[in-house]
Design a protein around this motif. Structure first.
Motif, short mmCIF file in Angstrom:
data_model
loop_
_atom_site.label_atom_id
_atom_site.label_comp_id
_atom_site.label_asym_id
_atom_site.label_seq_id
_atom_site.Cartn_x
_atom_site.Cartn_y
_atom_site.Cartn_z
N THR A 171 43.89 50.34 31.50
CA THR A 171 44.71 50.82 31.18
C THR A 171 46.16 50.21 31.54
OG1 THR A 171 43.93 52.35 33.04
CG2 THR A 171 46.71 51.82 32.61
N ALA A 209 50.24 47.63 37.14
CA ALA A 209 51.30 47.77 37.22
C ALA A 209 52.00 46.97 36.71
CB ALA A 209 51.26 48.12 38.92
N ALA A 247 40.05 45.88 43.50
CA ALA A 247 40.24 47.45 43.35
C ALA A 247 41.91 46.95 42.99
CB ALA A 247 40.50 48.27 44.22
N GLY A 248 42.47 46.44 44.13
CA GLY A 248 44.25 46.10 44.03
C GLY A 248 44.60 45.50 43.31
N ALA A 294 41.33 49.84 35.74
CA ALA A 294 42.92 49.73 35.48
C ALA A 294 43.30 48.21 34.53
CB ALA A 294 42.87 48.68 37.51
N LEU A 326 37.24 51.12 39.60
CA LEU A 326 38.70 50.69 39.38
C LEU A 326 38.93 49.79 38.91
CD1 LEU A 326 39.24 52.56 42.94
CD2 LEU A 326 39.39 53.60 41.06
N TRP A 327 38.70 48.27 38.78
CA TRP A 327 39.45 47.45 38.26
C TRP A 327 38.58 46.99 36.69
CZ3 TRP A 327 35.76 43.84 35.94
CH2 TRP A 327 37.21 42.29 35.67
N ALA A 357 44.72 47.19 40.04
CA ALA A 357 45.50 47.82 39.97
C ALA A 357 46.60 46.77 39.68
CB ALA A 357 45.90 48.72 41.63
#
Length: 363
Positions: A21, A307, A299-300, A18, A14-15, A303
């Motif tokens: 992304t 974002a 993960a945060g 992200a 996820l990291w 994200a």
């Protein structure tokens, strides 16, 4: 190196995704270089000592090759950009009338090369972020964390991901052995003498893997009532359609009202379908990985980078997408750069490595 290997592998993926992304939201070479440096620092600090962890270098070389190919195509095929700073004029080949809009050769301008460089850097950074996930997360541990409904698909993906690092290690080992024997390891002859043993080893590993999977009962399913199977198929298919519709709605201005609700409903339905589909797979987990507070932070952090870069691209697109006409030097926007530095958090929240005890001297 810090001992980050005990983190949940899903947190690393996820990291990394992200960060990838975030790389797609900008063509600023300074921000892309900062994203690459962030992923490289975390990989060097946190990667475990496993064969899959050494694949990061291969992804770096692949990213460099993609960048060079993008520049080569821009040089040979040109670009519709109306550039004025001509670097070199190549011989132009005449093409038939049905190939209108395509040219081979001609003037190569600085604007064309700079546009190709920015575009190629974005794709190269995305590949490097994927390579970071492959180096930090063990594929076998990631397989244990997949839902039961995706177990068979996960096995195929994990086998594909683990094949490349072993292939690279075999090539390096065989080339080193040939150099020690004084035999050539480059050119067509060296490639043939190295490639055949590598393929033979790959076939042997595939046969051994098939035998091990068959001995462990891979592919055997439990008896599930038809009603549950139909409900699972309906939830999964409907959920995926809802995710597609919601994503399309979020990406278009007309679908802003229904995009987010459709995406949330689709995610809930798809997760429920995966939960029901896991009943068909008879499998147990030995020492399953825990999703703890550190996994949430890792993960945060990724994200948050994605974002904030998305928000910056919407509010100040000129800073994240520097123009090439006229030629101007890209500048580093301060708060998007600070947002990228949030991706360094995994390198600091991990526990320090344990120093191995020194061997006792015989008395």
């Amino acid at each position: 190196m810090r001992n980050c290997g005990q983190l949940h592998p899903g947190a690393w993926w996820l990291w990394s995704l992200a960060l990838g992304t975030a790389a797609t939201r900008t063509t600023n070479p300074l921000l892309l270089a900062l994203l690459t440096a962030t992923s490289a620092y975390v990989v060097v600090t946190c990667r475990p000592d496993t064969p899959s962890a050494r694949s990061y270098t291969a992804f770096l070389k692949l990213a460099l090759a993609v960048l060079l190919i993008r520049l080569l195509f821009a040089t040979a095929l040109g670009s519709p950009l109306p550039g004025t700073h001509v670097i070199v004029t190549l011989p132009e080949l005449p093409l038939p009338h049905w190939a209108q809009g395509i040219r081979l050769g001609g003037e190569v301008t600085a604007e064309t090369l700079l546009f190709a460089l920015y575009d190629g850097l974005r794709l190269a950074t995305l590949l490097i972020c994927v390579g970071a996930a492959n180096s930090l997360a063990s594929p076998t541990r990631l397989l244990k964390s997949l839902p039961g409904a995706l177990y068979e698909m996960g096995v195929a993906v994990v086998v594909a991901l683990t094949y490349a690092p072993h292939l690279i290690a075999d090539v390096q080992r065989l080339r080193a052995a040939r150099r020690l024997r004084g035999r050539p390891d480059t050119g067509i002859r060296g490639l043939l003498h190295v490639g055949l043993p590598v393929l033979e080893g790959a076939l042997e590993r595939s046969v051994a893997l098939a035998a091990a999977m068959d001995a462990r009962g891979y592919g055997r399913t439990a008896d599930v009532p038809p009603r549950v199977r139909r409900t699972t198929a309906a939830l999964t298919l409907g959920g995926l359609l809802g995710v597609c519709a919601g994503t399309y709605g979020l990406l278009t201005a007309e679908g802003g009202t229904y995009g987010l609700p459709a995406l949330l409903v689709g995610l809930v339905a798809a997760l429920a379908g995966l939960r029901l589909g896991g009943r068909r797979t008879l499998r147990t987990r030995y020492r399953p990985d825990r999703w703890d507070a550190r996994a949430w932070l890792v993960a945060g952090s990724g994200a948050a980078v994605a974002a904030l870069l998305t928000l910056a691209a919407a509010r100040d697109p000129a800073a994240l997408h520097p123009g090439v006409i006229p030629l101007v030097a890209p500048t580093l926007p301060l708060w998007p750069a600070a947002a990228v530095l949030l991706g360094l958090l995994p390198a600091f929240i991990s526990p320090s490595p344990r120093t191995p005890a020194a061997p006792k001297e015989p008395s």
